[in-house]
Enzyme design. Structure first.
Site, PDB file in Angstrom:
ATOM      1  N   LYS A  22      -4.064  10.660  -3.410  1.00  0.00           N
ATOM      2  CA  LYS A  22      -3.943  10.280  -1.993  1.00  0.00           C
ATOM      3  C   LYS A  22      -2.479  10.265  -1.556  1.00  0.00           C
ATOM      4  O   LYS A  22      -2.122  10.849  -0.544  1.00  0.00           O
ATOM      5  CB  LYS A  22      -4.559   8.902  -1.782  1.00  0.00           C
ATOM      6  CG  LYS A  22      -4.153   8.240  -0.484  1.00  0.00           C
ATOM      7  CD  LYS A  22      -4.581   6.782  -0.446  1.00  0.00           C
ATOM      8  CE  LYS A  22      -3.979   6.029   0.710  1.00  0.00           C
ATOM      9  NZ  LYS A  22      -2.580   5.614   0.522  1.00  0.00           N
ATOM     10  N   ASN A  23      -1.639   9.571  -2.320  1.00  0.00           N
ATOM     11  CA  ASN A  23      -0.272   9.375  -1.846  1.00  0.00           C
ATOM     12  C   ASN A  23       0.563  10.657  -1.893  1.00  0.00           C
ATOM     13  O   ASN A  23       1.579  10.750  -1.212  1.00  0.00           O
ATOM     14  CB  ASN A  23       0.419   8.238  -2.614  1.00  0.00           C
ATOM     15  CG  ASN A  23      -0.081   6.877  -2.145  1.00  0.00           C
ATOM     16  OD1 ASN A  23      -0.744   6.775  -1.102  1.00  0.00           O
ATOM     17  ND2 ASN A  23       0.224   5.844  -2.899  1.00  0.00           N
ATOM     18  N   CYS A 117      -1.882  -0.918   4.846  1.00  0.00           N
ATOM     19  CA  CYS A 117      -2.297  -2.205   4.280  1.00  0.00           C
ATOM     20  C   CYS A 117      -1.270  -3.287   4.587  1.00  0.00           C
ATOM     21  O   CYS A 117      -0.067  -3.026   4.626  1.00  0.00           O
ATOM     22  CB  CYS A 117      -2.486  -2.060   2.773  1.00  0.00           C
ATOM     23  SG  CYS A 117      -3.782  -0.898   2.345  1.00  0.00           S
ATOM     24  N   ARG A 122       6.812  -4.878   6.097  1.00  0.00           N
ATOM     25  CA  ARG A 122       7.057  -3.549   5.498  1.00  0.00           C
ATOM     26  C   ARG A 122       8.060  -2.789   6.367  1.00  0.00           C
ATOM     27  O   ARG A 122       7.681  -1.884   7.116  1.00  0.00           O
ATOM     28  CB  ARG A 122       5.740  -2.780   5.334  1.00  0.00           C
ATOM     29  CG  ARG A 122       4.791  -3.417   4.344  1.00  0.00           C
ATOM     30  CD  ARG A 122       3.498  -2.639   4.174  1.00  0.00           C
ATOM     31  NE  ARG A 122       3.644  -1.483   3.313  1.00  0.00           N
ATOM     32  CZ  ARG A 122       2.617  -0.680   2.966  1.00  0.00           C
ATOM     33  NH1 ARG A 122       1.404  -0.920   3.431  1.00  0.00           N
ATOM     34  NH2 ARG A 122       2.818   0.353   2.170  1.00  0.00           N
ATOM     35  N   PRO A 123       9.346  -3.167   6.279  1.00  0.00           N
ATOM     36  CA  PRO A 123      10.341  -2.531   7.143  1.00  0.00           C
ATOM     37  C   PRO A 123      10.542  -1.058   6.794  1.00  0.00           C
ATOM     38  O   PRO A 123      10.202  -0.630   5.689  1.00  0.00           O
ATOM     39  CB  PRO A 123      11.622  -3.320   6.853  1.00  0.00           C
ATOM     40  CG  PRO A 123      11.416  -3.928   5.509  1.00  0.00           C
ATOM     41  CD  PRO A 123       9.940  -4.125   5.338  1.00  0.00           C
ATOM     42  N   ASP A 125      13.758   0.313   7.437  1.00  0.00           N
ATOM     43  CA  ASP A 125      15.208   0.428   7.654  1.00  0.00           C
ATOM     44  C   ASP A 125      15.848   1.505   6.770  1.00  0.00           C
ATOM     45  O   ASP A 125      16.782   2.189   7.196  1.00  0.00           O
ATOM     46  CB  ASP A 125      15.890  -0.926   7.404  1.00  0.00           C
ATOM     47  CG  ASP A 125      15.587  -1.473   6.017  1.00  0.00           C
ATOM     48  OD1 ASP A 125      14.396  -1.677   5.709  1.00  0.00           O
ATOM     49  OD2 ASP A 125      16.536  -1.661   5.226  1.00  0.00           O
ATOM     50  N   ASP A 308       0.009  -0.794  -6.878  1.00  0.00           N
ATOM     51  CA  ASP A 308      -1.312  -0.363  -6.410  1.00  0.00           C
ATOM     52  C   ASP A 308      -2.402  -0.573  -7.463  1.00  0.00           C
ATOM     53  O   ASP A 308      -3.584  -0.333  -7.185  1.00  0.00           O
ATOM     54  CB  ASP A 308      -1.281   1.116  -5.976  1.00  0.00           C
ATOM     55  CG  ASP A 308      -0.597   1.292  -4.630  1.00  0.00           C
ATOM     56  OD1 ASP A 308      -0.233   0.290  -4.006  1.00  0.00           O
ATOM     57  OD2 ASP A 308      -0.434   2.456  -4.204  1.00  0.00           O
ATOM     58  N   ARG A 400     -10.436   4.881   2.680  1.00  0.00           N
ATOM     59  CA  ARG A 400      -9.128   5.491   2.979  1.00  0.00           C
ATOM     60  C   ARG A 400      -8.544   6.189   1.753  1.00  0.00           C
ATOM     61  O   ARG A 400      -7.728   7.093   1.879  1.00  0.00           O
ATOM     62  CB  ARG A 400      -8.130   4.412   3.433  1.00  0.00           C
ATOM     63  CG  ARG A 400      -8.379   3.869   4.823  1.00  0.00           C
ATOM     64  CD  ARG A 400      -7.225   2.980   5.266  1.00  0.00           C
ATOM     65  NE  ARG A 400      -5.977   3.603   4.849  1.00  0.00           N
ATOM     66  CZ  ARG A 400      -4.916   2.941   4.394  1.00  0.00           C
ATOM     67  NH1 ARG A 400      -4.944   1.634   4.306  1.00  0.00           N
ATOM     68  NH2 ARG A 400      -3.831   3.588   4.036  1.00  0.00           N
TER      69      ARG A 400
HETATM   70  C1  UD1 Z   1       4.098   3.569  -1.002  1.00  0.00           C
HETATM   71  C2  UD1 Z   1       2.631   3.845  -1.226  1.00  0.00           C
HETATM   72  C3  UD1 Z   1       1.895   2.556  -1.539  1.00  0.00           C
HETATM   73  C4  UD1 Z   1       2.551   1.840  -2.704  1.00  0.00           C
HETATM   74  C5  UD1 Z   1       4.058   1.707  -2.509  1.00  0.00           C
HETATM   75  C6  UD1 Z   1       4.776   1.182  -3.728  1.00  0.00           C
HETATM   76  C7  UD1 Z   1       2.205   5.774   0.130  1.00  0.00           C
HETATM   77  C8  UD1 Z   1       1.610   6.312   1.380  1.00  0.00           C
HETATM   78  N1  UD1 Z   1       2.099   4.445  -0.020  1.00  0.00           N
HETATM   79  O1  UD1 Z   1       4.203   2.700   0.111  1.00  0.00           O
HETATM   80  O2  UD1 Z   1       0.546   2.880  -1.854  1.00  0.00           O
HETATM   81  O3  UD1 Z   1       2.003   0.543  -2.826  1.00  0.00           O
HETATM   82  O4  UD1 Z   1       4.635   2.982  -2.182  1.00  0.00           O
HETATM   83  O5  UD1 Z   1       4.525   1.994  -4.827  1.00  0.00           O
HETATM   84  O6  UD1 Z   1       2.718   6.488  -0.697  1.00  0.00           O
HETATM   85  N2  UD1 Z   1      11.156  -1.323   1.898  1.00  0.00           N
HETATM   86  C9  UD1 Z   1      12.204  -1.775   2.683  1.00  0.00           C
HETATM   87  N3  UD1 Z   1      12.759  -0.896   3.580  1.00  0.00           N
HETATM   88  C10 UD1 Z   1      12.321   0.383   3.718  1.00  0.00           C
HETATM   89  C11 UD1 Z   1      11.259   0.831   2.911  1.00  0.00           C
HETATM   90  C12 UD1 Z   1      10.700  -0.039   1.995  1.00  0.00           C
HETATM   91  O7  UD1 Z   1      12.633  -2.928   2.579  1.00  0.00           O
HETATM   92  O8  UD1 Z   1      12.874   1.112   4.555  1.00  0.00           O
HETATM   93  C13 UD1 Z   1      10.562  -2.234   0.889  1.00  0.00           C
HETATM   94  C14 UD1 Z   1       9.074  -2.502   1.141  1.00  0.00           C
HETATM   95  O9  UD1 Z   1       8.882  -3.532   2.076  1.00  0.00           O
HETATM   96  C15 UD1 Z   1       8.597  -2.850  -0.255  1.00  0.00           C
HETATM   97  C16 UD1 Z   1       9.461  -1.953  -1.144  1.00  0.00           C
HETATM   98  O10 UD1 Z   1      10.575  -1.586  -0.354  1.00  0.00           O
HETATM   99  O11 UD1 Z   1       8.905  -4.200  -0.527  1.00  0.00           O
HETATM  100  C17 UD1 Z   1       8.783  -0.695  -1.635  1.00  0.00           C
HETATM  101  O12 UD1 Z   1       8.166  -0.038  -0.542  1.00  0.00           O
HETATM  102  P1  UD1 Z   1       7.905   1.526  -0.532  1.00  0.00           P
HETATM  103  O13 UD1 Z   1       8.106   2.090  -1.902  1.00  0.00           O
HETATM  104  O14 UD1 Z   1       8.673   2.112   0.593  1.00  0.00           O
HETATM  105  O15 UD1 Z   1       6.363   1.579  -0.207  1.00  0.00           O
HETATM  106  P2  UD1 Z   1       5.622   2.520   0.823  1.00  0.00           P
HETATM  107  O16 UD1 Z   1       6.298   3.845   0.864  1.00  0.00           O
HETATM  108  O17 UD1 Z   1       5.373   1.790   2.091  1.00  0.00           O
END
Ligand code: UD1
Length: 422
Positions: A22-23, A117, A122-123, A125, A308, A400
């Site tokens: 999926k991802n 989810c 979930r920023p 930035d 996950d 999903r």
């Molecule tokens: C992706 C996966 C999700 C998985 C996660 C962690 C997809 C579509 N989703 O989510 O299934 O649970 O990786 O393996 O692939 N963060 C920030 N700033 C940012 C981006 C992230 O602070 O700009 C933080 C997030 O809040 C979280 C951490 O970094 O605490 C990791 O998030 P991230 O790896 O970005 O997860 P996703 O890409 O949202």
């Protein structure tokens, strides 16, 4: 609305094949926007997040043909829009990958804020920082992210945290940028590598994916013309591994990459569960005859134990012998599912980012509700392992990310019915 009704207590047995990840798929479909031509994608999972990606692509002006259930041909030559509305982006997280790909090819993107989810804040930035370092102006207002550039130019992008989404989005943006981008502190998940492999197959120049430094040398255009097969889903495979163990069954999982499952296999073996890989590294057999022993995990970016898989592991810890601990190391809040497991008779206490599982001999079925995708998978495993009848509501979350989940479990001997709820 639908629910699953599960008659529990039967050990799972047999063979189950894993679908495409999926991802990876939800990154690769937005990446097709970068291609000025046609491409084919194979091993595509038949899940609702993919339908949403296709809806967005069609709305942008792409032509999409399904060659089979698992193979799709996409032609993004005539994309004539750079806006993706909030009504659709709010339905899933990966919708934000359209910012990176539209910005890279068309120099502008207007994309509604991503949904997905709810694991606390979930920023994005780090995504925005990356786009800005490549020369984009990014504004986020009223639930819409607007990005513009006169032309992206490669740069060094150091991420403050390891983020799958930010790594993928900056890789997409940098693919057609002028010059070289170096991403440091990059995520190393299999789906990050798979996206890089896809883009390289279509004509990009990306090196180092799978390590924490990724170098992207921008190319003027991607012309496509190739077929790419999506990597097997690490999390789907892990879900069947834990289901096999929790039901005290014996299941062989095929079409997987056993290397991607190392952190899960190691934990199961530590708990006294048998895990055997085949020589080719694409099948794994999990069998469990005795009650597993306690263990602890801390979720981390790959190659650590995946967040996950945390709720699924929580089910196994709930019925293991002794006290187990889970520390959530990726998201702020990912223990909502424990309230539902406690309804089934588990004994779990959450204290901040750590949950304590006092193992009970067995769970007892009752109605429960999934609060997110992997929580839903965990509740289905719990229902299979429990004595009596479990009803799992919130199945739309599970759809999903898991293709034909009840059919696959039923082939392994589970007794699950999908029922429409008024
Ligand atoms: C992706 C996966 C999700 C998985 C996660 C962690 C997809 C579509 N989703 O989510 O299934 O649970 O990786 O393996 O692939 N963060 C920030 N700033 C940012 C981006 C992230 O602070 O700009 C933080 C997030 O809040 C979280 C951490 O970094 O605490 C990791 O998030 P991230 O790896 O970005 O997860 P996703 O890409 O949202």
């Amino acid at each position: 609305m639908e629910k699953l009704v599960i008659e529990g207590g039967t050990p799972l047995s047999g063979t189950v094949a894993v679908n495409g990840a999926k991802n990876a798929a939800v990154a690769i479909l937005p990446a097709t926007v970068l291609i000025n031509g046609k491409c084919r994608i194979d091993n595509l999972p038949n899940i609702s997040d993919i339908k949403l990606c296709c809806e967005i692509l069609k709305d942008l002006g792409a032509e999409i043909n399904f060659i089979s259930d698992e193979e799709i041909e996409i032609d993004c030559t005539n994309i004539n829009k750079t806006e993706v509305p909030f009504e659709i982006t709010r339905k899933f997280r990966a919708s934000y990958y359209f910012i990176g790909s539209l910005l890279s090819r068309f120099k502008q993107a207007k994309v509604g804020s991503p949904g997905g989810c709810n694991f606390g804040s979930r920023p994005i930035d780090q995504h925005i920082k990356g786009f800005e370092l490549l020369g984009a102006t990014v504004e986020s207002e009223g639930g819409v992210i607007t990005a513009d550039t006169e032309g992206l130019i490669g740069n060094r992008v150091y991420f403050d945290i390891v983020s799958v989404g930010a790594t993928i989005n900056v890789m997409l943006a940098a693919t057609l940028a002028e010059g070289t981008t170096v991403i440091e502190n990059a995520a190393k998940e299999p789906h990050v590598v798979d996206l890089a492999n896809f883009l390289n197959t279509m004509g990009a120049d990306i090196r180092g994916a799978g390590t924490d430094i990724i170098k992207i040398t921008g190319v003027p255009e991607l012309t496509g013309g190739s077929t790419y097969s999506i990597v097997p889903d690490q999390i789907e495979a892990g879900t069947y591994m834990i289901a096999a163990a929790a039901s005290r069954g014996n299941v062989t999982i095929t079409n997987c990459i056993t290397k991607h499952l190392d952190s899960i296999s190691a934990k199961l073996i530590e708990m006294g569960i048998s895990v055997v890989e085949n020589d080719d590294g694409d099948e794994i057999t999990v069998s469990c005859t005795e009650r597993p022993t306690k263990a602890s995990i801390k979720t981390m970016p790959y190659p650590g134990f995946p967040t996950d898989m945390q709720p699924q592991a929580g089910v196994l810890f709930s019925i293991s012998d002794g006290t187990s601990y889970i520390t959530e190391g990726v998201f702020d809040s990912r223990f909502q599912y424990t309230d539902e497991l406690n309804k089934l008779g588990a004994n779990i206490k959450v204290n901040g980012k750590t949950a304590v599982f006092e193992g009970v001999p067995s769970l007892t079925g009752c109605p429960v509700t999934a609060c997110d995708l992997r929580a839903g998978a965990a509740l289905i495993i719990a229902g299979i392992a429990a004595q009596g009848t479990t009803e799992v509501y919130g199945i739309e979350y599970v759809d999903r990310g898991y293709q034909h989940i009840e059919e696959k479990f039923n082939k392994l001997g589970a007794k699950i019915k999908r029922v429409i709820v008024d």
